[in-house]
Design an enzyme around this catalytic site. Structure first.
Site, short mmCIF file in Angstrom:
data_model
loop_
_atom_site.label_atom_id
_atom_site.label_comp_id
_atom_site.label_asym_id
_atom_site.label_seq_id
_atom_site.Cartn_x
_atom_site.Cartn_y
_atom_site.Cartn_z
N SER A 146 94.05 108.08 -45.77
CA SER A 146 92.71 107.68 -45.42
C SER A 146 91.64 108.88 -45.94
O SER A 146 91.95 109.72 -46.21
CB SER A 146 92.68 108.00 -43.63
OG SER A 146 91.38 108.22 -42.97
N TYR A 169 95.31 113.91 -37.38
CA TYR A 169 94.97 113.09 -38.24
C TYR A 169 94.75 113.43 -39.61
O TYR A 169 95.17 112.86 -40.79
CB TYR A 169 94.04 111.61 -37.79
CG TYR A 169 93.97 110.47 -38.63
CD1 TYR A 169 95.00 109.54 -38.34
CD2 TYR A 169 93.09 110.34 -39.38
CE1 TYR A 169 94.98 108.44 -39.00
CE2 TYR A 169 93.06 108.98 -40.05
CZ TYR A 169 93.97 108.09 -39.78
OH TYR A 169 93.87 106.97 -40.53
N1 LIG Z 1 92.46 101.30 -38.99
C1 LIG Z 1 91.69 102.09 -39.80
O1 LIG Z 1 90.24 102.04 -39.76
C2 LIG Z 1 92.19 102.99 -40.93
C3 LIG Z 1 91.31 103.79 -41.91
C4 LIG Z 1 91.85 104.37 -42.83
C5 LIG Z 1 93.18 104.47 -42.83
N2 LIG Z 1 93.99 103.78 -41.97
C6 LIG Z 1 95.35 104.13 -42.34
O2 LIG Z 1 95.93 102.67 -42.49
C7 LIG Z 1 97.36 102.79 -41.87
C8 LIG Z 1 97.51 101.40 -40.91
O3 LIG Z 1 96.60 101.74 -39.91
P1 LIG Z 1 96.19 100.75 -38.87
O4 LIG Z 1 94.84 101.00 -38.31
O5 LIG Z 1 96.50 99.32 -39.33
O6 LIG Z 1 97.21 101.24 -37.58
P2 LIG Z 1 97.89 100.00 -36.52
O7 LIG Z 1 97.83 101.26 -35.29
O8 LIG Z 1 97.18 98.78 -36.44
O9 LIG Z 1 99.25 99.98 -36.88
C9 LIG Z 1 100.37 101.24 -36.92
C10 LIG Z 1 101.59 100.41 -37.28
O10 LIG Z 1 102.55 101.50 -37.25
C11 LIG Z 1 103.90 101.09 -36.43
N3 LIG Z 1 104.36 102.49 -35.97
C12 LIG Z 1 103.99 103.39 -35.50
N4 LIG Z 1 104.76 104.56 -34.99
C13 LIG Z 1 105.95 103.93 -35.76
C14 LIG Z 1 107.14 104.74 -35.90
N5 LIG Z 1 107.59 105.87 -35.12
N6 LIG Z 1 108.09 103.84 -36.67
C15 LIG Z 1 107.79 102.74 -37.29
N7 LIG Z 1 106.38 102.07 -36.95
C16 LIG Z 1 105.50 102.86 -36.46
C17 LIG Z 1 103.14 100.52 -35.35
O11 LIG Z 1 104.12 99.70 -34.72
C18 LIG Z 1 101.88 99.78 -35.91
O12 LIG Z 1 102.62 98.48 -36.40
C19 LIG Z 1 97.73 103.76 -41.39
O13 LIG Z 1 98.30 104.59 -42.20
C20 LIG Z 1 96.25 104.66 -40.75
O14 LIG Z 1 96.10 105.80 -41.07
C21 LIG Z 1 93.49 103.14 -41.17
#
Ligand SMILES: NC(=O)c1ccc[n+]([C@@H]2O[C@H](COP(=O)([O-])OP(=O)(O)OC[C@H]3O[C@@H](n4cnc5c(N)ncnc54)[C@H](O)[C@@H]3O)[C@@H](O)[C@H]2O)c1
Length: 257
Positions: A146, A169
């Protein structure tokens, strides 16, 4: 080689964790649209089942498996199941995240729980999947970090909302970026490349005041959309990026330019 062949993922077996989440879903789709055989793994198979009919109707080669990355036995089971069912692995997209900590003032237990999943568990699944990729003759790992692993939070964005940027985070995402560089060197002799994508905030569900303030801070004038991550993940998964290793690509619409 023709550039379309270089970018094609045809014949590659790809695992993405959390492939039905917000950023996970477009990456899951993109990797399959580029020709990959793509497995999503997360704690619940139910969410995968909800998106599957649409993806399979579009002719995509998609599969679902179960894993809790904080549970070593569950990670080993996933590893064995992948080898048994698919014969090996070429690409691992390390995307899952848990958010037990929401605010700076949350109890320490929330920080500890975050490390259990996002630091120890994340390392465990990465090391085990790297092992399968190495045994399959080599391939690539793509860590999804991120922009918040690279920069301090802009707290002015959260004023007037219930939102905060939790410290765990920033800590584990920063660690993931450095781990990418460590693993790029460690795994190079095994023909495993390791790169990272550091996305900015994805549009969806945030309070309007946050969205408007955020958009003003970004030269692109908007939050990220689902299509923004598709090309970069396919590029890093493909042979078109064969000479890129240990890199972190910031995908923030120019916010930190
Ligand atoms: N959403 C954003 O704005 C954003 C911004 C920058 C980076 N990110 C990064 O992108 C990636 C995805 O983020 P997102 O917002 O789509 O997240 P999300 O919360 O929509 O999805 C996260 C997923 O991780 C899975 N998960 C959680 N704990 C788990 C475990 N113990 N074992 C296996 N799976 C597990 C959940 O079931 C879910 O499917 C992450 O690494 C996040 O840090 C997201």
């Amino acid at each position: 080689m023709n550039v379309n062949e270089l970018l094609s993922l045809k014949g590659k077996v790809i695992l993405i964790t959390g492939g039905t989440g917000l950023y996970g879903r477009p990456m899951f789709e993109a990797l399959a649209e580029a020709g990959g055989k793509v497995i999503t793994a997360s704690r619940s198979l139910e969410s995968a089942k909800q998106v599957f009919p649409e993806l399979q109707n579009a002719g995509l080669d998609v599969h679902a498996m179960q894993v809790d990355q904080a549970d070593h036995d569950s990670v080993l089971k996933l590893k064995n199941d992948i080898v048994k069912q698919f014969g090996g692995l070429d690409v691992f997209v390390n995307n899952a995240v848990a958010r037990p900590m929401r605010k700076y003032a949350d109890p320490l237990e929330a920080f500890t729980e975050s490390m259990r999943i996002n630091a120890t568990g994340m390392f465990d699944i990465t090391r085990e999947m790297a092992d399968v990729i190495a045994q399959s003759g080599g391939g690539t790992i793509i860590n999804i970090a991120s922009m918040q692993g690279m920069f301090g939070a802009d707290f002015s964005l959260y004023e007037g909302t219930e939102m905060d940027s939790p410290p765990d985070y920033h800590f584990h995402k920063g660690g993931m970026i450095t781990l990418t560089k460590y693993l790029a060197r460690k795994l190079a002799p095994k023909k495993v490349r390791v790169n990272c994508i550091s996305p900015g905030g994805l549009y969806g569900g945030q309070p309007e005041t946050f969205i408007q303030k955020y958009a003003k801070k970004v030269p692109a004038g908007r939050m990220a959309g689902p299509d923004d991550i598709k090309g970069v993940v396919v590029f890093l998964a493909s042979d078109a990026s064969a000479y890129i290793n240990g890199e972190n690509i910031l995908m923030d619409g120019g916010m930190h330019a």
